[in-house]
Design a protein around this motif. Structure first.
Motif, PDB file in Angstrom:
ATOM      1  N   PRO A 128      87.953 -32.815 -34.118  1.00 12.37           N
ATOM      2  CA  PRO A 128      86.684 -32.997 -34.830  1.00 12.37           C
ATOM      3  C   PRO A 128      85.518 -32.304 -34.125  1.00 12.37           C
ATOM      4  O   PRO A 128      85.403 -32.372 -32.902  1.00 12.37           O
ATOM      5  N   VAL A 129      84.690 -31.636 -34.913  1.00  8.70           N
ATOM      6  CA  VAL A 129      83.497 -30.965 -34.376  1.00  8.70           C
ATOM      7  C   VAL A 129      82.260 -31.801 -34.675  1.00  8.70           C
ATOM      8  O   VAL A 129      81.527 -32.188 -33.766  1.00  8.70           O
ATOM      9  N   SER A 130      82.030 -32.087 -35.945  1.00 12.30           N
ATOM     10  CA  SER A 130      80.877 -32.899 -36.324  1.00 12.30           C
ATOM     11  C   SER A 130      80.975 -33.357 -37.769  1.00 12.30           C
ATOM     12  O   SER A 130      81.512 -32.643 -38.620  1.00 12.30           O
ATOM     13  N   VAL A 266      86.016 -29.395 -38.640  1.00  8.66           N
ATOM     14  CA  VAL A 266      87.053 -29.626 -37.638  1.00  8.66           C
ATOM     15  C   VAL A 266      87.658 -28.294 -37.213  1.00  8.66           C
ATOM     16  O   VAL A 266      87.626 -27.314 -37.954  1.00  8.66           O
ATOM     17  N   ILE A 276      84.152 -26.804 -28.534  1.00  5.26           N
ATOM     18  CA  ILE A 276      83.776 -27.817 -29.522  1.00  5.26           C
ATOM     19  C   ILE A 276      82.311 -28.190 -29.345  1.00  5.26           C
ATOM     20  O   ILE A 276      81.563 -28.338 -30.321  1.00  5.26           O
ATOM     21  N   ASN A 280      79.415 -27.925 -32.085  1.00  3.92           N
ATOM     22  CA  ASN A 280      78.697 -29.139 -32.466  1.00  3.92           C
ATOM     23  C   ASN A 280      77.187 -28.941 -32.329  1.00  3.92           C
ATOM     24  O   ASN A 280      76.412 -29.351 -33.209  1.00  3.92           O
ATOM     25  N   PRO A 308      81.286 -35.202 -31.661  1.00  4.35           N
ATOM     26  CA  PRO A 308      82.718 -35.096 -31.980  1.00  4.35           C
ATOM     27  C   PRO A 308      83.430 -36.448 -31.905  1.00  4.35           C
ATOM     28  O   PRO A 308      84.286 -36.750 -32.735  1.00  4.35           O
TER      29      PRO A 308
END
Length: 334
Positions: A128-130, A266, A276, A280, A308
């Protein structure tokens, strides 16, 4: 001295252990080195839906500001097919270097449970990034239903079990799952009437062909509500939403109830945390821009960033929620 190992073998073992230790120490430095030079070439954001939809519009709204903050071109590429599974699988199998990203919605955690083609793991195959946006669901009824709030709707449904129809955009759609969650928590039974897409569900609630609809907000639906053609009983966000003016949260009647369409970003698993973090940072900065927030609102969505870790928790929580709903309601996909 280790018993049973002669001097040459001890020497080789010591050398190998030393190399392993060096490699372990070098891994964090390598990841930071990757981040220091990231990005050095264009980044592709894969939208697993056709052009023109909400997911596509939001991704393209972020495109220019992300380019500005990252200093490299950002390309939005549509890879629709198999209810978003095609695009998700493409990114899941891409290198974990930050240059190929996926712009999914809740379907990321739902599709693997209802589609035979989705052989990816939503919890393990992505980093997951944001979170990017939240779009609240609103609970509406045709005015013939004698209910002006959530509590009265539940009481009416309990008094007439199996007599109240609810519309959805199709079996296993997010609206279907969200309404089943509502029914389970409220302890009521309604009749599912699936349609082919969102537009027919709006028509159904207008004509009274179906009496209940839990769907996303839109300027069109807001106009029908204002004109009195449709009655809004509540919003499925934890707190009151500016996208659903005047609607009380359903959670005030059903504690803990929440059903919001989310959109996020993602990367493939294995993407270095420093990479990441850079992605983000670009997303969060882009979402803070007034012009981006305005375009999101026009699309019926609220610009909502996250860390994240926060996004990872939302994905994990929803995975558990929808797994239970699908199991208990015996919902089957294709």
């Amino acid at each position: 001295m280790t018993p049973g190992i002669n001097a040459p073998r001890r020497s080789l073992l010591a050398t190998l252990l030393g190399l392993c230790a060096l490699c372990a120490c070098a891994l964090p430095e390598f990841a930071h080195a990757q981040a220091a030079g990231f990005p050095s070439r264009p980044i592709t954001i894969v939208v697993p839906y056709p052009p023109g939809g909400t997911t596509d519009v939001l991704a393209r709204t972020l495109q220019e500001p992300m380019q500005r903050f990252l200093g490299q071109p950002v390309i939005v590429e549509n890879k629709p097919g198999a209810a978003a599974v095609l695009g998700a699988k493409f990114v899941a199998n891409a290198p974990g270097d930050g240059y190929t990203l996926l712009f999914p919605n809740n379907g990321l955690v739902i599709s693997p449970q209802i589609s035979k083609e989705a052989n990816y793991d939503a919890l393990k195959d992505f980093a997951p990034v944001s979170l990017v946006s939240l779009q609240p669901m609103i609970l509406t009824t045709n005015p013939v239903v004698p209910a002006t709030n959530v509590r009265e709707l539940i009481a009416h449904a309990k008094a007439h079990p199996g007599k109240l129809e609810y519309a959805t955009a199709g079996p296993a759609s997010f609206g279907h799952l969200a309404t089943e969650l509502f029914s389970q928590q409220a302890g009521i039974q309604m009749v599912h009437v699936p349609y082919k897409g969102q537009a027919p569900t709006t028509q159904a609630i207008l004509t009274g062909e179906s009496k209940v609809l839990l769907s996303t907000t839109s300027s069109q639906m807001n106009a029908f509500i204002k004109e009195g053609k449709v009655r809004m009983l509540g919003v499925a966000s934890k707190k009151a939403s500016p996208l659903a003016p005047g609607a009380a949260p359903i959670a005030e009647t059903l504690p803990g109830f929440e059903a919001e369409v989310w959109f996020g970003l993602v990367a493939p698993k294995g993407t270095p945390p420093p990479v990441i973090a850079k992605l983000n940072d670009a997303v969060v900065k882009a979402l803070a821009l007034p012009e981006v927030q305005q375009k999101f609102e026009i699309a019926g969505a609220a610009a909502t960033g996250s860390t994240p870790a926060e996004f990872a928790r939302r994905i994990a929580d929803e995975y558990g929620t929808w797994t239970a709903v699908i199991r208990d309601a015996k919902i089957e996909g294709k």
